[in-house]
Design a protein around this motif. Structure first.
Motif, PDB file in Angstrom:
ATOM      1  N   GLY A 127       0.794  -1.219   0.000  1.00 26.86           N
ATOM      2  CA  GLY A 127       0.000   0.000   0.000  1.00 26.86           C
ATOM      3  C   GLY A 127       0.823   1.263   0.000  1.00 26.86           C
ATOM      4  N   GLN A 128       2.154   1.145   0.176  1.00 28.72           N
ATOM      5  CA  GLN A 128       3.016   2.312   0.097  1.00 28.72           C
ATOM      6  C   GLN A 128       3.261   2.663  -1.368  1.00 28.72           C
ATOM      7  OE1 GLN A 128       4.100   4.247   2.612  1.00 28.72           O
ATOM      8  NE2 GLN A 128       2.952   2.977   4.052  1.00 28.72           N
ATOM      9  N   VAL A 129       3.651   3.926  -1.613  1.00 24.57           N
ATOM     10  CA  VAL A 129       3.831   4.387  -2.981  1.00 24.57           C
ATOM     11  C   VAL A 129       5.281   4.791  -3.211  1.00 24.57           C
ATOM     12  CG1 VAL A 129       1.446   5.136  -3.258  1.00 24.57           C
ATOM     13  CG2 VAL A 129       3.130   6.745  -2.351  1.00 24.57           C
ATOM     14  N   HIS A 130       5.687   4.729  -4.478  1.00 20.52           N
ATOM     15  CA  HIS A 130       7.050   5.043  -4.886  1.00 20.52           C
ATOM     16  C   HIS A 130       6.984   6.103  -5.989  1.00 20.52           C
ATOM     17  CE1 HIS A 130       8.567   1.492  -2.679  1.00 20.52           C
ATOM     18  NE2 HIS A 130       7.377   1.001  -3.000  1.00 20.52           N
ATOM     19  N   VAL A 131       7.628   7.227  -5.742  1.00 22.19           N
ATOM     20  CA  VAL A 131       7.600   8.358  -6.667  1.00 22.19           C
ATOM     21  C   VAL A 131       8.888   8.361  -7.486  1.00 22.19           C
ATOM     22  CG1 VAL A 131       7.486  10.867  -6.869  1.00 22.19           C
ATOM     23  CG2 VAL A 131       6.128   9.692  -5.126  1.00 22.19           C
ATOM     24  N   GLU A 157      12.638   4.712  -3.365  1.00 19.07           N
ATOM     25  CA  GLU A 157      12.124   4.085  -2.155  1.00 19.07           C
ATOM     26  C   GLU A 157      11.013   4.954  -1.572  1.00 19.07           C
ATOM     27  OE1 GLU A 157      12.944   1.304  -0.558  1.00 19.07           O
ATOM     28  OE2 GLU A 157      14.963   0.703  -1.170  1.00 19.07           O
ATOM     29  N   THR A 158      10.107   4.327  -0.834  1.00 17.97           N
ATOM     30  CA  THR A 158       9.030   5.092  -0.203  1.00 17.97           C
ATOM     31  C   THR A 158       9.576   6.194   0.684  1.00 17.97           C
ATOM     32  OG1 THR A 158       7.458   3.258  -0.259  1.00 17.97           O
ATOM     33  CG2 THR A 158       7.114   4.923   1.419  1.00 17.97           C
ATOM     34  N   TRP A 159      10.603   5.871   1.476  1.00 18.94           N
ATOM     35  CA  TRP A 159      11.126   6.848   2.425  1.00 18.94           C
ATOM     36  C   TRP A 159      11.942   7.950   1.752  1.00 18.94           C
ATOM     37  CZ3 TRP A 159      16.339   6.361   1.873  1.00 18.94           C
ATOM     38  CH2 TRP A 159      16.851   5.095   1.562  1.00 18.94           C
ATOM     39  N   GLY A 218      10.803   5.013  10.032  1.00 19.49           N
ATOM     40  CA  GLY A 218      10.675   4.216   8.813  1.00 19.49           C
ATOM     41  C   GLY A 218      10.557   5.029   7.545  1.00 19.49           C
ATOM     42  N   GLY A 219      10.108   6.288   7.650  1.00 20.79           N
ATOM     43  CA  GLY A 219       9.981   7.136   6.469  1.00 20.79           C
ATOM     44  C   GLY A 219       8.783   6.840   5.606  1.00 20.79           C
ATOM     45  N   THR A 220       7.905   5.909   6.026  1.00 21.72           N
ATOM     46  CA  THR A 220       6.731   5.565   5.235  1.00 21.72           C
ATOM     47  C   THR A 220       5.620   6.592   5.454  1.00 21.72           C
ATOM     48  OG1 THR A 220       5.945   4.142   7.019  1.00 21.72           O
ATOM     49  CG2 THR A 220       7.222   3.106   5.247  1.00 21.72           C
ATOM     50  N   LEU A 221       4.675   6.636   4.525  1.00 17.27           N
ATOM     51  CA  LEU A 221       3.513   7.507   4.659  1.00 17.27           C
ATOM     52  C   LEU A 221       2.575   6.843   5.661  1.00 17.27           C
ATOM     53  CD1 LEU A 221       1.793   9.916   3.919  1.00 17.27           C
ATOM     54  CD2 LEU A 221       1.105   8.753   1.815  1.00 17.27           C
ATOM     55  N   SER A 222       2.746   7.168   6.932  1.00 18.62           N
ATOM     56  CA  SER A 222       2.072   6.442   8.000  1.00 18.62           C
ATOM     57  C   SER A 222       0.821   7.140   8.504  1.00 18.62           C
ATOM     58  CB  SER A 222       3.040   6.219   9.167  1.00 18.62           C
ATOM     59  OG  SER A 222       4.110   5.392   8.772  1.00 18.62           O
ATOM     60  N   LEU A 223       0.813   8.470   8.546  1.00 17.70           N
ATOM     61  CA  LEU A 223      -0.356   9.181   9.042  1.00 17.70           C
ATOM     62  C   LEU A 223      -1.430   9.196   7.973  1.00 17.70           C
ATOM     63  CD1 LEU A 223       1.185  12.179  11.000  1.00 17.70           C
ATOM     64  CD2 LEU A 223       0.403   9.984  11.852  1.00 17.70           C
ATOM     65  N   TYR A 240      11.946  22.165  -0.631  1.00 17.62           N
ATOM     66  CA  TYR A 240      11.775  20.747  -0.309  1.00 17.62           C
ATOM     67  C   TYR A 240      13.155  20.110  -0.222  1.00 17.62           C
ATOM     68  CZ  TYR A 240       6.990  21.672  -1.747  1.00 17.62           C
ATOM     69  OH  TYR A 240       5.727  22.186  -1.860  1.00 17.62           O
ATOM     70  N   GLY A 241      13.582  19.818   0.988  1.00 17.99           N
ATOM     71  CA  GLY A 241      14.913  19.273   1.179  1.00 17.99           C
ATOM     72  C   GLY A 241      14.897  17.867   1.729  1.00 17.99           C
ATOM     73  N   ARG A 242      16.075  17.248   1.716  1.00 15.71           N
ATOM     74  CA  ARG A 242      16.288  15.921   2.285  1.00 15.71           C
ATOM     75  C   ARG A 242      15.336  14.894   1.687  1.00 15.71           C
ATOM     76  NH1 ARG A 242      20.967  16.137   5.162  1.00 15.71           N
ATOM     77  NH2 ARG A 242      20.268  14.556   6.628  1.00 15.71           N
ATOM     78  N   ALA A 243      15.102  14.968   0.378  1.00 19.30           N
ATOM     79  CA  ALA A 243      14.224  14.013  -0.311  1.00 19.30           C
ATOM     80  C   ALA A 243      14.698  13.889  -1.747  1.00 19.30           C
ATOM     81  CB  ALA A 243      12.771  14.464  -0.256  1.00 19.30           C
ATOM     82  N   THR A 244      15.234  12.722  -2.110  1.00 20.85           N
ATOM     83  CA  THR A 244      15.734  12.500  -3.464  1.00 20.85           C
ATOM     84  C   THR A 244      14.662  11.949  -4.395  1.00 20.85           C
ATOM     85  OG1 THR A 244      16.483  10.283  -2.845  1.00 20.85           O
ATOM     86  CG2 THR A 244      18.065  12.081  -2.626  1.00 20.85           C
TER      87      THR A 244
END
Length: 856
Positions: free
Chosen positions: A201-205, A209-211, A227-232, A253-257
């Motif tokens: 159910g997690q997504v990959h952009v 990786e999801t995180w 974990g870095g997952t879309l949890s909320l 938007y930082g710290r996200a590759t």
């Protein structure tokens, strides 16, 4: 090369020197010209035109500035002139004459606002007129429940003010696309071309990786702190818009590759509103017709003080009856329950000061979490999760268009699970048996602060809009766990391998992060370059684990030739750093695992126990980073079809991975956390969108992509595949993918006004999986096998009717109408006669929804 300055470590990689120098040079040129022009801009501002310029300020119904709104002004006898609002919602217009003129303001996700007879000589404070050289225009958001059914939404078009490859879903898409059971907003995200889901159910952009994707709600990070997952989770009805950005996204938007997914939620206004959706259960065809789930959603909103204070509440409750046909009767279900509640208030303390506060609260309970055709009830866990996020944001406007936005948010997640009973946990070639081997409880927290300053526009060789910002956060995590032995059995039932875990003490982890950025938006206003938009930016990041200063220059350009906004060409290149993923460091606290291998009789050890340990040395770690470049084009075709094409190439290096220090082929040893992983993603995307009258829309896209890595095996201290590390596709690699969705009137004249046809279509290459032996040794190439192609066509009809003075919509959707298999699970154990058998087929499901469309 490494230099040490005041306790910082700075690394340079020659593979990035060329791109870095080019981007840095362009940044220095842009900022140098900006700095050199400030004095000239101030002097220029003292000149007065024959007609005093008019500042048009566009705000929403709650007083927030609307950035990027298109303002069209038409004077008698003159061609219409198009302007766009800046960060503060302002744009400036110099009237050519003294005659009344017409003004139209629109932006996707808002209702169009028009005013006629506006006279630059008037001095009224009403909307659509001028007050001492200023004009205020209110642009209202599109609503799920409309006060007037015949209101006109803003027409879609090419956004020439957007340089990022951004896909936006507003209220019409969120409400109308028939995504799976319309229960979880995450299920809607894959209907963006660059977003691919996995089986969890997690997504990959953009192949990441999801995180590696930054997920935000109202500007705050909603990922799991560890974990870095879309949890909320938030109710779909509470979400006003979704922005998905895959490349060319700005330095804020930082710290996200990987990319950015931004959820923007609603707020009340001066009208009391209520909406209820999905209180009709859904049913699925699996061994007969079975109850599937019920997910009622409710929203309430209204004024606390008309004109200055409002409230909003979005509630969602879910009850799922998960049924696994392959498991024995009376032990094949999981009755999952969860809920969420988003509460918000806003007060406009003054016209220039807006304060917003919110609280998101989530609950999750699953008595048999993880149940599947390969995991029976006894081998699952009882899982409970509680999460909550309070936040507050303060916006202060200053003179001449300056704006300061400050926010504080806090995320807390308590997650834990425990096994059913204490029977020995075993892996057989067909499924797991016994009680799960691990009992775990953890608590993660993130305290986040953000500040952004939008400076007044400056004029020099065009217009400059400068934005600077700062963001800081602190993450804390504590975990307690106990583990029992894990046995791996052969097909004949004999023991082949047994893993025993040493007692691991409870532990606590912390990390602090700080980031700062500055960005310019430069728009020449004369000559051939009038349609040019240049966005240079520079970002700095640092955290207390890696402890290295990180500088990330980015540059994006968009060009729209001509005055009709029928074509836009975009390009960009940037360096993106990743946050320190604490889940990898948490694995180093697992303790020692001892593996014993047995002869064919399942009793005689083949040697002493082999010990494996996972470790990390913070001083050796570097921040993962990605070099991302892309080019895109958008074009308005005949018949008002908006088409686009985008190419992206992304190379991510220094990604965390564990490497065996005893040698790649060694079955045990010390697995040290390193930066040895490299991922590469490329994609060619083509899409087309056709808007029709009354808000009807059809969308189609095709994406060809490749997502590969040099470290396809993910080593873990708990059960995971063993073998020599090798390259291969990432687990969400889908080379070919087609997406289409839309809603149209039924093509029968007498039904057209009351019936709509809706549909969603997705087809893509099957995802890869890796074959292993009964002892979890990798067999063949990593990712060398694939699931069958995924195909899902879900058509439906919505009937619109009047009842008790209200306008309602009753919709029924047949999910997976073609009955495609779309398996969720495969037996990947080559020693099993069921190797390659796919299970948990999707089957057909009928879902119904009733919603309130309008109140008049």
């Amino acid at each position: 090369m490494r230099s040490v300055l005041s306790g910082f470590r700075c690394d340079f990689n020659p593979r990035f020197d060329c791109a870095g120098r080019i981007a840095a040079g362009l940044l220095l040129f842009s900022w140098a010209t900006l700095a050199g022009g400030l004095a000239g801009g101030l002097a220029e501002g003292q000149q007065k035109a024959a007609n005093a310029p008019v500042t048009v300020t566009v705000v929403d119904e709650n007083g927030h500035a609307v950035e990027g709104a298109q303002v069209t002004i038409t004077e008698p006898g003159a061609a219409p002139e198009q302007l766009w609002t800046d960060y503060a919602g302002n744009c400036r217009y110099e009237p050519k004459g003294h005659e009344p003129y017409e003004i139209a303001v629109e932006k996707a996700g808002f209702y169009k606002t028009e005013a006629s007879g506006t006279d630059s000589s008037q001095n009224s404070g009403d909307q659509g007129s001028v007050d001492q050289g200023s004009m205020n225009v209110v642009l209202e958001h599109e609503q799920i429940v409309r006060e007037q059914v015949n209101v006109s939404a803003s027409a879609p078009g090419i956004d020439t003010q957007q340089v990022a490859d951004e896909s936006t879903m507003n209220t019409p898409e969120i409400v109308n696309i028939p995504y799976p059971t319309s229960r979880d907003i995450r299920d809607l995200l894959p209907f963006n071309p660059g977003v691919v889901p996995d089986v969890t159910g997690q997504v990959h952009v953009a192949g990441s990786e999801t995180w590696e994707t930054l997920d935000t709600m109202d500007g705050f990070d909603i990922r799991s702190p560890v974990g870095g997952t879309l949890s909320l989770r938030v109710s779909a009805d509470a979400v006003r818009s979704i922005d998905a950005e895959t490349t060319r996204y700005p330095v804020e938007y930082g710290r996200a590759t990987g990319g950015v997914i931004a959820l923007n939620t609603g707020m009340g206004d001066d009208k009391f509103r209520f909406n209820a959706t999905n209180f009709v259960p859904s049913f699925r065809s699996q061994n007969g017709i079975r109850f599937d789930k019920v997910v009622p959603r409710f929203t309430f909103s209204g004024p606390l003080k008309r004109g200055s204070a409002w409230w909003y509440d979005g509630v969602e409750v879910e009850y799922d009856n998960i049924y696994i046909t392959e498991l024995p009767a009376n032990a094949n279900t999981d009755e999952l329950m969860r809920g969420s509640n988003l509460m918000k208030v806003q007060e406009n303390v003054t016209a220039a000061n807006i304060v917003t506060a919110g609280l998101l609260y989530d609950l999750y309970h699953s008595p048999y979490d993880g149940i599947s055709s390969l995991t029976p009830q006894q081998s699952t866990v009882k899982r409970n999760t509680i999460a909550w996020m309070p936040y507050v944001r303060d916006q202060q406007s200053f003179g001449k268009g300056a704006l300061l936005d400050v926010g504080v948010g806090f995320v807390s997640i308590r997650d834990g699970y425990e096994p059913h009973g204490s029977a020995p946990y075993e892996y057989t070639p067909e499924q797991t048996e016994g009680s799960y081997f691990e009992n775990l409880s953890g608590r993660s927290q993130r305290l986040e602060g953000t500040a952004a300053l939008y400076l007044p526009p400056r004029q020099w060789m065009g217009r400059h809009d400068v934005k600077a910002g700062l963001d800081v956060d602190h993450i804390a995590y504590d975990q307690r766990q106990t583990r029992t032995a894990v046995s791996y059995l052969r097909e004949d039932g004999t023991l082949e391998r047994q893993s025993v875990f040493a007692a691991a003490p409870a532990f606590t982890m912390h990390n602090g992060e700080i980031g700062a950025y500055v960005q310019d938006r430069w728009q020449p206003e004369k000559g051939w370059a009038r349609g040019l938009l240049v966005e240079p930016g520079l970002r700095f990041d640092w955290d207390e684990i890696v402890r290295r200063p990180l500088f990330a220059p980015r540059l994006a350009v968009a060009y729209a030739p001509g005055d009709k906004d029928t074509t836009k060409i975009s390009a960009g290149i940037g360096l993106y750093y990743e946050h320190t993923q604490l889940e990898y460091l948490a694995q180093t606290h697992a303790g020692i695992r001892s593996d014993t291998y047995y002869a064919a009789d399942g009793v005689t050890p083949m040697g002493p126990a082999q010990q494996t340990e996972f470790s990390a040395e913070d001083s050796l770690l570097h921040a993962p980073r990605a070099l991302n470049w892309s080019v895109g084009v958008e074009r308005k075709l005949p018949w008002a079809i908006y088409a686009g094409a985008n190419f992206m190439e992304k190379r991510t290096t220094n990604v965390f991975t564990f490497a065996n220090q005893s040698g790649a082929a060694a079955p045990a040893g010390n697995y040290l956390l390193t930066n040895g992983r490299e991922d590469r993603y490329s994609s060619e995307e083509f899409d087309a969108r056709k808007p029709f009258g009354n808000g009807y829309t059809v969308f189609l896209s095709y994406t060809h992509s490749s997502a590969r890595t040099n470290a396809a095996l993910d080593y873990l201290p708990t059960p995971s595949p063993l073998g020599t590390q090798q390259s291969g596709p990432l687990a969400w690699d889908v080379p070919n993918r087609i997406i289409s969705w839309g809603w149209l009137p039924v093509p029968i004249a007498r039904l057209r006004k009351r019936w709509d046809f809706v549909y969603a279509l997705e087809e893509h290459t099957g995802i890869p999986y890796t074959a292993v032996s009964a002892a979890q040794q990798v067999v063949g190439a990593a990712g060398g096998q694939r699931f069958p192609s995924f195909k899902n066509f879900s058509p439906g009809l919505e009937w619109k009717f009047h009842f008790r003075g209200q306008y309602w919509g009753l919709r029924g959707v047949m999910e997976n109408a073609t009955g495609s298999g779309n398996a969720a699970v495969v037996n990947n154990v080559v020693d099993s006669p069921e190797f390659g058998t796919f299970s948990e087929l999707q089957g057909r499901a009928f879902t119904a929804r009733i919603r309130l469309i309008g109140t008049k």
